[in-house]
Design a protein around this motif. Structure first.
Motif, PDB file in Angstrom:
ATOM      1  N   LEU A  15     -33.598  20.057  37.655  1.00 15.61           N
ATOM      2  CA  LEU A  15     -34.204  19.351  36.523  1.00 15.61           C
ATOM      3  C   LEU A  15     -34.352  17.867  36.849  1.00 15.61           C
ATOM      4  O   LEU A  15     -35.334  17.230  36.471  1.00 15.61           O
ATOM      5  CB  LEU A  15     -33.364  19.548  35.267  1.00 15.61           C
ATOM      6  CG  LEU A  15     -33.321  20.973  34.703  1.00 15.61           C
ATOM      7  CD1 LEU A  15     -32.404  21.042  33.488  1.00 15.61           C
ATOM      8  CD2 LEU A  15     -34.722  21.454  34.334  1.00 15.61           C
ATOM      9  N   ARG A  16     -33.365  17.324  37.563  1.00 18.01           N
ATOM     10  CA  ARG A  16     -33.453  15.920  37.975  1.00 18.01           C
ATOM     11  C   ARG A  16     -34.645  15.700  38.880  1.00 18.01           C
ATOM     12  O   ARG A  16     -35.395  14.730  38.718  1.00 18.01           O
ATOM     13  CB  ARG A  16     -32.168  15.515  38.701  1.00 18.01           C
ATOM     14  CG  ARG A  16     -32.241  14.128  39.352  1.00 18.01           C
ATOM     15  CD  ARG A  16     -31.103  13.910  40.341  1.00 18.01           C
ATOM     16  NE  ARG A  16     -31.316  12.714  41.145  1.00 18.01           N
ATOM     17  CZ  ARG A  16     -32.091  12.668  42.225  1.00 18.01           C
ATOM     18  NH1 ARG A  16     -32.745  13.753  42.628  1.00 18.01           N
ATOM     19  NH2 ARG A  16     -32.232  11.537  42.916  1.00 18.01           N
ATOM     20  N   GLU A  25     -40.002  13.622  39.911  1.00 18.36           N
ATOM     21  CA  GLU A  25     -41.366  13.818  40.410  1.00 18.36           C
ATOM     22  C   GLU A  25     -42.397  13.481  39.335  1.00 18.36           C
ATOM     23  O   GLU A  25     -43.402  12.817  39.604  1.00 18.36           O
ATOM     24  CB  GLU A  25     -41.535  15.268  40.866  1.00 18.36           C
ATOM     25  CG  GLU A  25     -42.846  15.561  41.554  1.00 18.36           C
ATOM     26  CD  GLU A  25     -42.902  16.996  42.068  1.00 18.36           C
ATOM     27  OE1 GLU A  25     -43.427  17.864  41.340  1.00 18.36           O
ATOM     28  OE2 GLU A  25     -42.399  17.245  43.181  1.00 18.36           O
ATOM     29  N   HIS A  26     -42.139  13.946  38.107  1.00 18.80           N
ATOM     30  CA  HIS A  26     -43.060  13.684  36.991  1.00 18.80           C
ATOM     31  C   HIS A  26     -43.183  12.188  36.715  1.00 18.80           C
ATOM     32  O   HIS A  26     -44.295  11.658  36.598  1.00 18.80           O
ATOM     33  CB  HIS A  26     -42.571  14.408  35.744  1.00 18.80           C
ATOM     34  CG  HIS A  26     -43.311  14.012  34.500  1.00 18.80           C
ATOM     35  ND1 HIS A  26     -44.577  14.469  34.207  1.00 18.80           N
ATOM     36  CD2 HIS A  26     -42.965  13.180  33.477  1.00 18.80           C
ATOM     37  CE1 HIS A  26     -44.987  13.934  33.057  1.00 18.80           C
ATOM     38  NE2 HIS A  26     -44.029  13.156  32.599  1.00 18.80           N
ATOM     39  N   LEU A  27     -42.055  11.510  36.629  1.00 19.33           N
ATOM     40  CA  LEU A  27     -42.068  10.081  36.314  1.00 19.33           C
ATOM     41  C   LEU A  27     -42.663   9.257  37.444  1.00 19.33           C
ATOM     42  O   LEU A  27     -43.458   8.336  37.211  1.00 19.33           O
ATOM     43  CB  LEU A  27     -40.646   9.605  36.000  1.00 19.33           C
ATOM     44  CG  LEU A  27     -40.059  10.102  34.679  1.00 19.33           C
ATOM     45  CD1 LEU A  27     -38.573   9.793  34.606  1.00 19.33           C
ATOM     46  CD2 LEU A  27     -40.786   9.482  33.500  1.00 19.33           C
ATOM     47  N   ARG A  28     -42.297   9.590  38.662  1.00 16.70           N
ATOM     48  CA  ARG A  28     -42.829   8.845  39.812  1.00 16.70           C
ATOM     49  C   ARG A  28     -44.352   8.976  39.887  1.00 16.70           C
ATOM     50  O   ARG A  28     -45.076   7.981  40.041  1.00 16.70           O
ATOM     51  CB  ARG A  28     -42.207   9.350  41.114  1.00 16.70           C
ATOM     52  CG  ARG A  28     -42.652   8.535  42.331  1.00 16.70           C
ATOM     53  CD  ARG A  28     -42.244   9.202  43.629  1.00 16.70           C
ATOM     54  NE  ARG A  28     -40.834   9.097  43.898  1.00 16.70           N
ATOM     55  CZ  ARG A  28     -40.023  10.134  44.104  1.00 16.70           C
ATOM     56  NH1 ARG A  28     -40.500  11.377  44.045  1.00 16.70           N
ATOM     57  NH2 ARG A  28     -38.741   9.957  44.368  1.00 16.70           N
ATOM     58  N   SER A  86     -29.637  13.793  30.485  1.00 15.59           N
ATOM     59  CA  SER A  86     -28.912  13.570  31.737  1.00 15.59           C
ATOM     60  C   SER A  86     -29.809  13.556  32.974  1.00 15.59           C
ATOM     61  O   SER A  86     -29.773  12.610  33.764  1.00 15.59           O
ATOM     62  CB  SER A  86     -27.802  14.615  31.895  1.00 15.59           C
ATOM     63  OG  SER A  86     -27.092  14.415  33.089  1.00 15.59           O
ATOM     64  N   PRO A  87     -30.656  14.591  33.204  1.00  9.86           N
ATOM     65  CA  PRO A  87     -31.527  14.535  34.386  1.00  9.86           C
ATOM     66  C   PRO A  87     -32.549  13.408  34.310  1.00  9.86           C
ATOM     67  O   PRO A  87     -32.944  12.855  35.345  1.00  9.86           O
ATOM     68  CB  PRO A  87     -32.217  15.908  34.398  1.00  9.86           C
ATOM     69  CG  PRO A  87     -32.075  16.432  33.018  1.00  9.86           C
ATOM     70  CD  PRO A  87     -30.782  15.882  32.494  1.00  9.86           C
ATOM     71  N   VAL A  88     -32.972  13.050  33.095  1.00 10.48           N
ATOM     72  CA  VAL A  88     -33.911  11.939  32.931  1.00 10.48           C
ATOM     73  C   VAL A  88     -33.234  10.628  33.326  1.00 10.48           C
ATOM     74  O   VAL A  88     -33.812   9.796  34.026  1.00 10.48           O
ATOM     75  CB  VAL A  88     -34.432  11.854  31.477  1.00 10.48           C
ATOM     76  CG1 VAL A  88     -35.257  10.586  31.269  1.00 10.48           C
ATOM     77  CG2 VAL A  88     -35.257  13.088  31.141  1.00 10.48           C
TER      78      VAL A  88
END
Length: 223
Positions: free
Chosen positions: A9-10, A15-18, A46-48
């Motif tokens: 999940l991290r 990947e999504h944020l980058r 937590s993963p966010v």
């Protein structure tokens, strides 16, 4: 045949944020809410939070106590430092790549330039910018020096996000394509002096383009 390990999940959040920062979906200086991101992705905070910490290390996010996280922003002096860094490290990598693997480097660069031309003709800015990043990564792939690659990779996201920011300027993509084409030809010719001159001009245009972009943005805010 080894099975590919599923992403955590991290890693998915990272990947999504980058990618969202690099492609401009998340704007420079934009405030980032852990709660909102976790809700959008359907994951816990937590993963966010872990992903944001990694992006901070990559220079794509700033995190301040009591204020939270926001997408990076760049001052003109910071852009100058990035350009100085690129000039030094890409020149060093080019020298190694040309001494070790010149034909493969030339072939790969010619292939990427052809792909860039296709995406440009289609008006696919996102695809073109991704290939722009890939073009410069080739220098390090063929240089064969892990330390140079690691140093460049640490800031590759920030450099790619800056490309997206500048791509909005008139004729930027047209000029960029012409510069990459000339560099690829110089690589085929094995002319390091010409490569260095073209690379300097290419990176210096980034310095000037950012100044122009800053002026445009300031004018838009004032109007």
């Amino acid at each position: 045949m080894a099975l590919e390990r599923p992403k955590s999940l991290r890693e998915l959040a990272l990947e999504h944020l980058r990618n969202s920062i690099i492609d401009g979906s998340l704007k420079m200086g934009q405030v980032l809410s852990e709660r909102k991101i976790s809700e959008e992705l359907g994951v816990s905070k937590s993963p966010v939070r872990e992903a944001l910490a990694q992006l901070r290390d990559e220079g794509l996010v700033s995190i301040e106590p009591q204020k939270g996280a926001r997408v990076f922003s760049l001052s003109e002096p910071e852009v100058t430092q990035i350009c100085d860094f690129r000039q030094a490290i890409e020149t060093a990598a080019f020298e190694l790549a040309l001494s070790r693997n010149p034909e493969d480097l030339a072939d790969d660069m010619q292939r990427v330039v052809k792909d860039m031309e296709k995406e440009r003709s289609r008006g696919n800015e996102k695809g073109y910018l991704s290939l722009d990043t890939a073009f410069h990564q080739l220098i390090f792939e063929h240089a064969g020096n892990d330390y140079l690659t690691a140093s460049y990779t640490r800031y590759i996201g920030k450099i790619a996000a800056l490309r997206t920011h500048l791509a909005k300027l008139p004729q930027h993509t047209e000029l960029s394509f012409d510069e990459h084409s000339k560099i690829a030809i110089a690589v085929r010719e094995g002319d390091m002096a010409k490569i260095k001159s073209l690379l300097t001009a290419h990176i210096d245009r980034t310095r000037q383009a950012y100044k122009s972009a800053a002026i445009v943005l300031e004018g838009a805010r004032a109007s």
